[in-house]
Design an enzyme around this catalytic site. Structure first.
Site, PDB file in Angstrom:
ATOM      1  N   CYS A  12       0.874  -1.177   0.000  1.00  0.00           N
ATOM      2  CA  CYS A  12       0.000   0.000   0.000  1.00  0.00           C
ATOM      3  C   CYS A  12       0.916   1.234   0.000  1.00  0.00           C
ATOM      4  O   CYS A  12       2.119   1.122   0.227  1.00  0.00           O
ATOM      5  CB  CYS A  12      -0.876  -0.005   1.240  1.00  0.00           C
ATOM      6  SG  CYS A  12       0.108   0.023   2.759  1.00  0.00           S
ATOM      7  N   HIS A  40       5.399  -6.171   7.812  1.00  0.00           N
ATOM      8  CA  HIS A  40       5.171  -7.543   8.295  1.00  0.00           C
ATOM      9  C   HIS A  40       5.452  -8.547   7.185  1.00  0.00           C
ATOM     10  O   HIS A  40       4.570  -9.296   6.761  1.00  0.00           O
ATOM     11  CB  HIS A  40       3.735  -7.701   8.796  1.00  0.00           C
ATOM     12  CG  HIS A  40       3.515  -7.028  10.112  1.00  0.00           C
ATOM     13  ND1 HIS A  40       2.291  -6.602  10.531  1.00  0.00           N
ATOM     14  CD2 HIS A  40       4.376  -6.701  11.095  1.00  0.00           C
ATOM     15  CE1 HIS A  40       2.402  -6.034  11.714  1.00  0.00           C
ATOM     16  NE2 HIS A  40       3.660  -6.080  12.070  1.00  0.00           N
ATOM     17  N   HIS A  74       2.919   2.086  10.959  1.00  0.00           N
ATOM     18  CA  HIS A  74       1.883   1.840  11.977  1.00  0.00           C
ATOM     19  C   HIS A  74       1.714   2.989  12.965  1.00  0.00           C
ATOM     20  O   HIS A  74       0.684   3.088  13.625  1.00  0.00           O
ATOM     21  CB  HIS A  74       2.258   0.625  12.824  1.00  0.00           C
ATOM     22  CG  HIS A  74       2.201  -0.668  12.101  1.00  0.00           C
ATOM     23  ND1 HIS A  74       1.202  -0.983  11.224  1.00  0.00           N
ATOM     24  CD2 HIS A  74       3.018  -1.753  12.132  1.00  0.00           C
ATOM     25  CE1 HIS A  74       1.413  -2.203  10.749  1.00  0.00           C
ATOM     26  NE2 HIS A  74       2.505  -2.685  11.270  1.00  0.00           N
ATOM     27  N   CYS A  96       2.237   6.400   8.477  1.00  0.00           N
ATOM     28  CA  CYS A  96       1.374   6.610   7.316  1.00  0.00           C
ATOM     29  C   CYS A  96       0.451   7.815   7.569  1.00  0.00           C
ATOM     30  O   CYS A  96      -0.119   7.941   8.661  1.00  0.00           O
ATOM     31  CB  CYS A  96       0.530   5.354   7.095  1.00  0.00           C
ATOM     32  SG  CYS A  96      -0.668   5.566   5.781  1.00  0.00           S
ATOM     33  N   HIS A 128      -1.543  -4.938  18.629  1.00  0.00           N
ATOM     34  CA  HIS A 128      -1.024  -4.403  17.369  1.00  0.00           C
ATOM     35  C   HIS A 128      -0.410  -3.014  17.587  1.00  0.00           C
ATOM     36  O   HIS A 128      -0.932  -2.205  18.354  1.00  0.00           O
ATOM     37  CB  HIS A 128      -2.159  -4.327  16.346  1.00  0.00           C
ATOM     38  CG  HIS A 128      -1.681  -4.140  14.940  1.00  0.00           C
ATOM     39  ND1 HIS A 128      -1.261  -2.925  14.454  1.00  0.00           N
ATOM     40  CD2 HIS A 128      -1.518  -5.021  13.924  1.00  0.00           C
ATOM     41  CE1 HIS A 128      -0.890  -3.069  13.189  1.00  0.00           C
ATOM     42  NE2 HIS A 128      -1.033  -4.333  12.848  1.00  0.00           N
ATOM     43  N   GLU A 130      -0.285  -0.392  15.732  1.00  0.00           N
ATOM     44  CA  GLU A 130      -1.139   0.757  15.394  1.00  0.00           C
ATOM     45  C   GLU A 130      -2.119   1.047  16.534  1.00  0.00           C
ATOM     46  O   GLU A 130      -2.354   2.204  16.893  1.00  0.00           O
ATOM     47  CB  GLU A 130      -1.907   0.485  14.096  1.00  0.00           C
ATOM     48  CG  GLU A 130      -2.746   1.681  13.666  1.00  0.00           C
ATOM     49  CD  GLU A 130      -3.648   1.366  12.494  1.00  0.00           C
ATOM     50  OE1 GLU A 130      -3.173   0.794  11.495  1.00  0.00           O
ATOM     51  OE2 GLU A 130      -4.849   1.708  12.574  1.00  0.00           O
ATOM     52  N   THR A 166      -6.914   0.617  11.064  1.00  0.00           N
ATOM     53  CA  THR A 166      -7.094   0.854   9.617  1.00  0.00           C
ATOM     54  C   THR A 166      -7.180  -0.422   8.784  1.00  0.00           C
ATOM     55  O   THR A 166      -7.835  -0.441   7.750  1.00  0.00           O
ATOM     56  CB  THR A 166      -5.928   1.699   9.061  1.00  0.00           C
ATOM     57  OG1 THR A 166      -4.696   1.052   9.385  1.00  0.00           O
ATOM     58  CG2 THR A 166      -5.944   3.100   9.607  1.00  0.00           C
ATOM     59  N   SER A 230       1.344 -10.704   9.308  1.00  0.00           N
ATOM     60  CA  SER A 230       0.498  -9.656   8.718  1.00  0.00           C
ATOM     61  C   SER A 230      -0.984  -9.918   8.963  1.00  0.00           C
ATOM     62  O   SER A 230      -1.543 -10.891   8.462  1.00  0.00           O
ATOM     63  CB  SER A 230       0.771  -9.583   7.215  1.00  0.00           C
ATOM     64  OG  SER A 230      -0.227  -8.821   6.590  1.00  0.00           O
ATOM     65  N   SER A 274       1.500  -5.796   2.575  1.00  0.00           N
ATOM     66  CA  SER A 274       2.896  -5.845   3.019  1.00  0.00           C
ATOM     67  C   SER A 274       3.730  -6.832   2.191  1.00  0.00           C
ATOM     68  O   SER A 274       4.846  -7.156   2.558  1.00  0.00           O
ATOM     69  CB  SER A 274       2.940  -6.250   4.498  1.00  0.00           C
ATOM     70  OG  SER A 274       2.187  -7.434   4.694  1.00  0.00           O
TER      71      SER A 274
END
Ligand code: SF4
Length: 295
Positions: A12, A40, A74, A96, A128, A130, A166, A230, A274
């Site tokens: 991405c 990841h 993240h 990001c 996680h 993020e 996200t 991931s 990823s």
């Protein structure tokens, strides 16, 4: 065998940006620390490590004062920035932009909700990175939920705002927030407390569901290439498998189920946000060495 790589699979833009920043720095100085795996995907991490990238973890920061460190896509909580700055480190921030915007929203909502006695619900994975970064934005009550079962301990008589990590499935987020709405209504005899549902799943992931399902349907078998860590990879793999039962999860060229592919006429190769393109190409090449293209 016809082998096709999904044109929409692969990094991405948030991951592309982080890897570009790392490569620029590695070209300049030949060395860079990254807090956690930059992506990841073990194969891509190894490629960058061979170029001088070193992955370190939060507990190890004290050992690297005054060095340059990258924060990955993240994102990180404010406390990590403070810690790194306190150690005189120079931060290369690859968070990001989509995650940054989400962090700001959580912070703003937290400020308002705290005054109202409200709470925040984050749909995501408790450990996680993020999610950790989002939790660090506010000292308002925050609950991380992964399944509807996690809702049972939450008091829904309070004003509530919901966010999603996200990379979670937009469909699952909708199902969860529908349940929250039902619970809030059921608990209140009059008007239920305010509920705000923020649409915070990433478009880069959401848009892939449909195209990936189409791609999986158009092939006899699918090799889904992804790192095991991931979460986006696990989710997209399940999406592929739900429309094409002949979908295999592979990490790289070493675990291609070559014998199972005998008799397959059209093979599709795809991956997560990823998964590097070069890895999907290497998988295609390996398959074609055993089952040559008819053209
Ligand atoms: S999935 Fe979306 S939010 Fe996450 S890094 Fe990629 S572009 Fe950014």
């Amino acid at each position: 065998m016809w082998v096709e790589i999904d044109p929409h699979s692969g990094f991405c833009f948030g991951v592309v940006r982080a890897i570009d920043l790392a490569e620029q720095e590695l070209q300049r100085s030949g060395k860079l620390l990254c807090l956690g795996d930059i992506v990841h995907n073990g194969a891509e991490v190894q490629r960058l490590q061979e170029g001088g990238l070193e992955t370190i973890y939060y507990e190890e920061l004290d050992r690297y004062p005054a060095q340059r460190i990258m924060f990955r896509a993240h994102g990180e909580p404010p406390s990590t920035y403070e810690k790194a700055r306190g150690l005189g480190m120079e931060i290369i921030d690859a968070t990001c932009p989509v995650v940054l915007q989400l962090q700001r929203k959580v912070k703003r909502s937290g400020e308002v909700l705290k005054l109202q006695g409200g709470q925040i619900i984050i749909f995501g994975k408790p450990d996680h990175a993020e999610v950790n970064g989002l939790l660090g934005q506010t000292d308002c009550d925050c609950y991380v939920v992964q399944t509807p079962d996690d809702l049972t301990t939450i008091d829904f008589r309070r004003p509530t705002e919901c966010f999603s990590q996200t990379t979670m499935s937009a469909r699952d987020y909708k199902a969860l927030t529908d349940q929250i709405e039902v619970r809030m209504r059921a608990l209140s005899s009059e008007a239920p407390p305010p509920l705000v549902i923020h649409a915070s799943t990433c478009g880069q992931v959401a848009n892939r569901h449909e195209s990936l399902a189409r791609f999986a349907q158009q092939h006899d078998a699918i090799l889904f290439v992804s790192g095991k860590k991931s979460s986006n990879g696990k989710m997209l793999f399940e999406e592929c498998r739900s429309v094409n039962p002949h979908t295999y999860f592979i990490v790289g060229t070493e675990d291609i189920p070559l014998a199972d592919l005998a008799g397959v006429a059209r093979l599709g190769i795809c991956g997560a946000t990823s998964t590097p393109r070069w890895l999907m190409e290497a998988v295609a090449k390996r398959v074609e060495a055993t089952y040559p293209n008819p053209s």
